[in-house]
Write a protein that holds these residues in place. Structure first.
Motif, PDB file in Angstrom:
ATOM      1  N   LEU A 195       0.848  -1.189   0.000  1.00  0.00           N
ATOM      2  CA  LEU A 195       0.000   0.000   0.000  1.00  0.00           C
ATOM      3  C   LEU A 195       0.883   1.239   0.000  1.00  0.00           C
ATOM      4  O   LEU A 195       1.939   1.259   0.636  1.00  0.00           O
ATOM      5  N   PHE A 196       0.441   2.271  -0.711  1.00  0.00           N
ATOM      6  CA  PHE A 196       1.144   3.546  -0.684  1.00  0.00           C
ATOM      7  C   PHE A 196       0.110   4.660  -0.736  1.00  0.00           C
ATOM      8  O   PHE A 196      -0.770   4.665  -1.610  1.00  0.00           O
ATOM      9  N   GLY A 197       0.219   5.594   0.211  1.00  0.00           N
ATOM     10  CA  GLY A 197      -0.700   6.723   0.246  1.00  0.00           C
ATOM     11  C   GLY A 197       0.055   8.025   0.044  1.00  0.00           C
ATOM     12  O   GLY A 197       1.152   8.212   0.580  1.00  0.00           O
ATOM     13  N   ARG A 198      -0.514   8.920  -0.775  1.00  0.00           N
ATOM     14  CA  ARG A 198       0.093  10.228  -1.013  1.00  0.00           C
ATOM     15  C   ARG A 198      -1.003  11.240  -1.339  1.00  0.00           C
ATOM     16  O   ARG A 198      -2.025  10.888  -1.909  1.00  0.00           O
ATOM     17  N   ASN A 199      -0.764  12.501  -0.946  1.00  0.00           N
ATOM     18  CA  ASN A 199      -1.711  13.558  -1.317  1.00  0.00           C
ATOM     19  C   ASN A 199      -1.864  13.628  -2.830  1.00  0.00           C
ATOM     20  O   ASN A 199      -0.921  13.400  -3.579  1.00  0.00           O
ATOM     21  N   HIS A 200      -3.068  13.981  -3.260  1.00  0.00           N
ATOM     22  CA  HIS A 200      -3.346  14.213  -4.679  1.00  0.00           C
ATOM     23  C   HIS A 200      -3.638  15.700  -4.854  1.00  0.00           C
ATOM     24  O   HIS A 200      -4.729  16.171  -4.529  1.00  0.00           O
ATOM     25  N   PRO A 201      -2.671  16.501  -5.342  1.00  0.00           N
ATOM     26  CA  PRO A 201      -2.924  17.935  -5.520  1.00  0.00           C
ATOM     27  C   PRO A 201      -4.173  18.191  -6.359  1.00  0.00           C
ATOM     28  O   PRO A 201      -4.494  17.420  -7.280  1.00  0.00           O
ATOM     29  N   THR A 202      -4.864  19.277  -6.034  1.00  0.00           N
ATOM     30  CA  THR A 202      -6.119  19.566  -6.720  1.00  0.00           C
ATOM     31  C   THR A 202      -6.411  21.058  -6.695  1.00  0.00           C
ATOM     32  O   THR A 202      -5.731  21.818  -5.985  1.00  0.00           O
ATOM     33  N   ALA A 203      -7.408  21.463  -7.472  1.00  0.00           N
ATOM     34  CA  ALA A 203      -7.817  22.866  -7.545  1.00  0.00           C
ATOM     35  C   ALA A 203      -9.339  22.932  -7.536  1.00  0.00           C
ATOM     36  O   ALA A 203      -9.999  22.169  -8.252  1.00  0.00           O
ATOM     37  N   ILE A 204      -9.891  23.833  -6.721  1.00  0.00           N
ATOM     38  CA  ILE A 204     -11.339  24.037  -6.703  1.00  0.00           C
ATOM     39  C   ILE A 204     -11.745  24.669  -8.030  1.00  0.00           C
ATOM     40  O   ILE A 204     -11.174  25.675  -8.453  1.00  0.00           O
ATOM     41  N   ARG A 205     -12.748  24.099  -8.667  1.00  0.00           N
ATOM     42  CA  ARG A 205     -13.115  24.542 -10.018  1.00  0.00           C
ATOM     43  C   ARG A 205     -13.712  25.946 -10.023  1.00  0.00           C
ATOM     44  O   ARG A 205     -13.281  26.812 -10.799  1.00  0.00           O
ATOM     45  N   LYS A 206     -14.706  26.209  -9.180  1.00  0.00           N
ATOM     46  CA  LYS A 206     -15.380  27.506  -9.187  1.00  0.00           C
ATOM     47  C   LYS A 206     -15.621  27.994  -7.770  1.00  0.00           C
ATOM     48  O   LYS A 206     -15.971  27.217  -6.877  1.00  0.00           O
ATOM     49  N   GLU A 207     -15.436  29.280  -7.573  1.00  0.00           N
ATOM     50  CA  GLU A 207     -15.788  29.942  -6.325  1.00  0.00           C
ATOM     51  C   GLU A 207     -16.516  31.237  -6.675  1.00  0.00           C
ATOM     52  O   GLU A 207     -16.084  31.988  -7.552  1.00  0.00           O
ATOM     53  N   MET A 208     -17.611  31.499  -5.984  1.00  0.00           N
ATOM     54  CA  MET A 208     -18.446  32.661  -6.293  1.00  0.00           C
ATOM     55  C   MET A 208     -18.412  33.644  -5.122  1.00  0.00           C
ATOM     56  O   MET A 208     -18.502  33.259  -3.954  1.00  0.00           O
ATOM     57  N   GLY A 209     -18.284  34.926  -5.458  1.00  0.00           N
ATOM     58  CA  GLY A 209     -18.338  35.967  -4.440  1.00  0.00           C
ATOM     59  C   GLY A 209     -17.217  35.911  -3.430  1.00  0.00           C
ATOM     60  O   GLY A 209     -17.422  36.215  -2.254  1.00  0.00           O
ATOM     61  N   VAL A 210     -16.019  35.534  -3.868  1.00  0.00           N
ATOM     62  CA  VAL A 210     -14.879  35.427  -2.964  1.00  0.00           C
ATOM     63  C   VAL A 210     -13.957  36.621  -3.144  1.00  0.00           C
ATOM     64  O   VAL A 210     -14.031  37.354  -4.140  1.00  0.00           O
ATOM     65  N   ARG A 211     -13.070  36.822  -2.204  1.00  0.00           N
ATOM     66  CA  ARG A 211     -12.089  37.893  -2.295  1.00  0.00           C
ATOM     67  C   ARG A 211     -11.065  37.563  -3.371  1.00  0.00           C
ATOM     68  O   ARG A 211     -10.502  36.467  -3.408  1.00  0.00           O
ATOM     69  N   LEU A 212     -10.832  38.504  -4.272  1.00  0.00           N
ATOM     70  CA  LEU A 212      -9.877  38.295  -5.351  1.00  0.00           C
ATOM     71  C   LEU A 212      -8.466  38.610  -4.856  1.00  0.00           C
ATOM     72  O   LEU A 212      -8.195  39.717  -4.410  1.00  0.00           O
ATOM     73  N   ASP A 213      -7.591  37.632  -4.936  1.00  0.00           N
ATOM     74  CA  ASP A 213      -6.209  37.840  -4.522  1.00  0.00           C
ATOM     75  C   ASP A 213      -5.322  36.909  -5.317  1.00  0.00           C
ATOM     76  O   ASP A 213      -5.767  36.190  -6.205  1.00  0.00           O
ATOM     77  N   ASP A 214      -4.049  36.907  -4.982  1.00  0.00           N
ATOM     78  CA  ASP A 214      -3.087  36.051  -5.682  1.00  0.00           C
ATOM     79  C   ASP A 214      -2.640  34.910  -4.790  1.00  0.00           C
ATOM     80  O   ASP A 214      -1.485  34.510  -4.799  1.00  0.00           O
ATOM     81  N   GLY A 215      -3.567  34.371  -4.003  1.00  0.00           N
ATOM     82  CA  GLY A 215      -3.254  33.267  -3.105  1.00  0.00           C
ATOM     83  C   GLY A 215      -3.063  31.961  -3.862  1.00  0.00           C
ATOM     84  O   GLY A 215      -3.100  31.901  -5.095  1.00  0.00           O
ATOM     85  N   ASP A 216      -2.877  30.881  -3.097  1.00  0.00           N
ATOM     86  CA  ASP A 216      -2.612  29.583  -3.699  1.00  0.00           C
ATOM     87  C   ASP A 216      -3.809  29.112  -4.516  1.00  0.00           C
ATOM     88  O   ASP A 216      -4.939  29.072  -4.023  1.00  0.00           O
ATOM     89  N   SER A 217      -3.545  28.746  -5.771  1.00  0.00           N
ATOM     90  CA  SER A 217      -4.603  28.256  -6.646  1.00  0.00           C
ATOM     91  C   SER A 217      -4.697  26.739  -6.640  1.00  0.00           C
ATOM     92  O   SER A 217      -5.691  26.181  -7.090  1.00  0.00           O
ATOM     93  N   VAL A 218      -3.643  26.055  -6.172  1.00  0.00           N
ATOM     94  CA  VAL A 218      -3.610  24.594  -6.137  1.00  0.00           C
ATOM     95  C   VAL A 218      -3.240  24.159  -4.724  1.00  0.00           C
ATOM     96  O   VAL A 218      -2.278  24.665  -4.146  1.00  0.00           O
ATOM     97  N   SER A 219      -4.001  23.241  -4.158  1.00  0.00           N
ATOM     98  CA  SER A 219      -3.742  22.751  -2.801  1.00  0.00           C
ATOM     99  C   SER A 219      -3.093  21.370  -2.856  1.00  0.00           C
ATOM    100  O   SER A 219      -3.081  20.706  -3.896  1.00  0.00           O
ATOM    101  N   SER A 220      -2.569  20.929  -1.707  1.00  0.00           N
ATOM    102  CA  SER A 220      -1.955  19.599  -1.631  1.00  0.00           C
ATOM    103  C   SER A 220      -2.972  18.495  -1.874  1.00  0.00           C
ATOM    104  O   SER A 220      -2.632  17.425  -2.373  1.00  0.00           O
TER     105      SER A 220
END
Length: 270
Positions: A195-220
Motif C-alpha cells: 500500500l502507498f498513500g500520497r496527497n493528490h494535488p487539486t484545484a477548486i473549479r469555481k468559487e463565487m463571491g470570494v475575495r480576489l487575490d493572488d493566493g494559492d490556486s492549487v492545494s496539496s
C-alpha cells in the motif's frame, strides 16, 4: 468584457470580490519504483515511469475540482544505503504535459507545461524470521511545480463593467507519502506488493463571491491510497528491471483504473 494581463492582479488583490474559475495539471498517482528489499550495494540509480500508461482514461471523481493528469509520468531516484537496511533517496518526477488526460472537456484550458516534482524519502526494510522476506516502510516528501490557469471576474461595485483576469502560472504545493511493501526474494527474482498513500494535488473549479487575490490556486489535496503488486528481475550483477501494477482506490478528485509502472535500476559502489 475586458481581458487584462496578470500584471493588474495586485491592483485587485485584497480589496475586491468576484468569481473565480480555475484548472490545474497535477501529478498522476503512483508508487515508489522499488521492491522494498534492502540495498545490495552502497547506492542505486533508478530510472523509470511511475505511470507508463493507464488501462482506462481517468474520469471525474469530484465534480467540484478541476484537474488533469499526465498519462505518462517519469520517476527517477538516487538511493543511498543507510546502515544495513535503511535507504535515503533523492527523487525527481516529471509528468509529460503532452500526454495529459482532461476528464472534463469543459474545464478551463491550461495550455502547455509539464508537471515537475522534487523530493526525498527515507525507507527501512524490516527483517523477518523467513529468509528473503522483508517488509519495506517508506516516508516521502515532495515539492511540486504545477501549471494552472485561473479566471478572475470582478463583481464588486468598484469594478467598471466586467473586469476579467486570465492568469497562467505555476503553483508549488507539497505532498507527503507513506508506504508499506512486503517483498520476498529468491535468487534473481523478487515479488512484492503493498500500500502507498500520497496527497493528490487539486484545484477548486469555481468559487463565487470570494475575495480576489493572488493566493494559492492549487492545494496539496486529499490523501489517496494505492494498492500495488510487482516483480523485480536481476538482469545482471548490477542491473535489474521492475514492473508493477497499481490501483488508486480513492476517487477524489479523479477516478482511476489500473496503471503500470516500469523501471531499470543500476547498482553503484560496494
Amino acid at each position: 468584457m475586458s481581458i487584462r494581463l496578470l500584471a493588474v492582479l495586485p491592483v485587485l488583490a485584497g480589496c475586491l470580490t468576484g468569481n473565480v474559475q480555475r484548472s490545474a495539471r497535477v501529478p498522476h498517482p503512483g508508487v515508489p519504483l522499488s521492491s522494498g528489499q534492502p540495498l545490495a550495494t552502497s547506492a542505486e540509480l533508478s530510472g523509470g515511469l511511475s505511470n507508463a500508461f493507464d488501462a482506462m482514461a481517468p474520469r471525474v471523481g469530484n465534480a467540484s475540482q478541476a484537474v488533469e493528469v499526465p498519462g505518462t509520468e517519469m520517476r527517477d531516484e538516487l538511493r543511498l544505503r543507510l546502515g544495513q537496511r535503511g535507504t535515503l533517496a533523492l527523487i525527481y518526477e516529471n509528468g509529460f504535459g503532452a500526454t495529459s488526460h482532461k476528464p472534463d472537456p469543459t474545464q478551463a484550458p491550461i495550455g502547455d507545461g509539464d508537471v515537475r516534482g522534487y523530493g526525498v524519502s527515507i525507507a527501512y526494510a524490516l527483517p523477518t524470521s523467513t529468509p528473503g522476506l522483508s517488509v519495506g516502510l517508506t516516508f516521502e516528501h515532495m515539492v511540486w511545480s504545477l501549471p494552472y490557469v485561473e479566471y478572475q471576474t470582478c463583481t464588486s461595485e468598484d469594478c467598471t463593467g466586467t473586469d476579467t483576469i486570465i492568469a497562467h502560472g505555476r503553483a508549488n504545493p507539497m505532498t507527503f507519502g507513506l508506504g508499506i511493501a512486503p517483498s520476498y526474494r529468491v535468487g534473481a527474482i523478487t515479488v512484492f506488493g503493498g500500500l502507498f498513500g500520497r496527497n493528490h494535488p487539486t484545484a477548486i473549479r469555481k468559487e463565487m463571491g470570494v475575495r480576489l487575490d493572488d493566493g494559492d490556486s492549487v492545494s496539496s489535496g486529499p490523501f489517496n491510497l494505492l494498492f500495488h503488486a510487482g516483480i523485480e528481475l536481476e538482469l545482471a550483477d548490477r542491473l535489474s528491471a521492475l514492473v508493477l501494477i497499481h490501483q488508486d482506490v480513492i476517487a477524489d478528485p479523479l477516478r482511476y483504473g489500473p496503471g503500470i509502472g516500469i523501471a531499470l535500476t543500476g547498482r553503484i559502489g560496494r
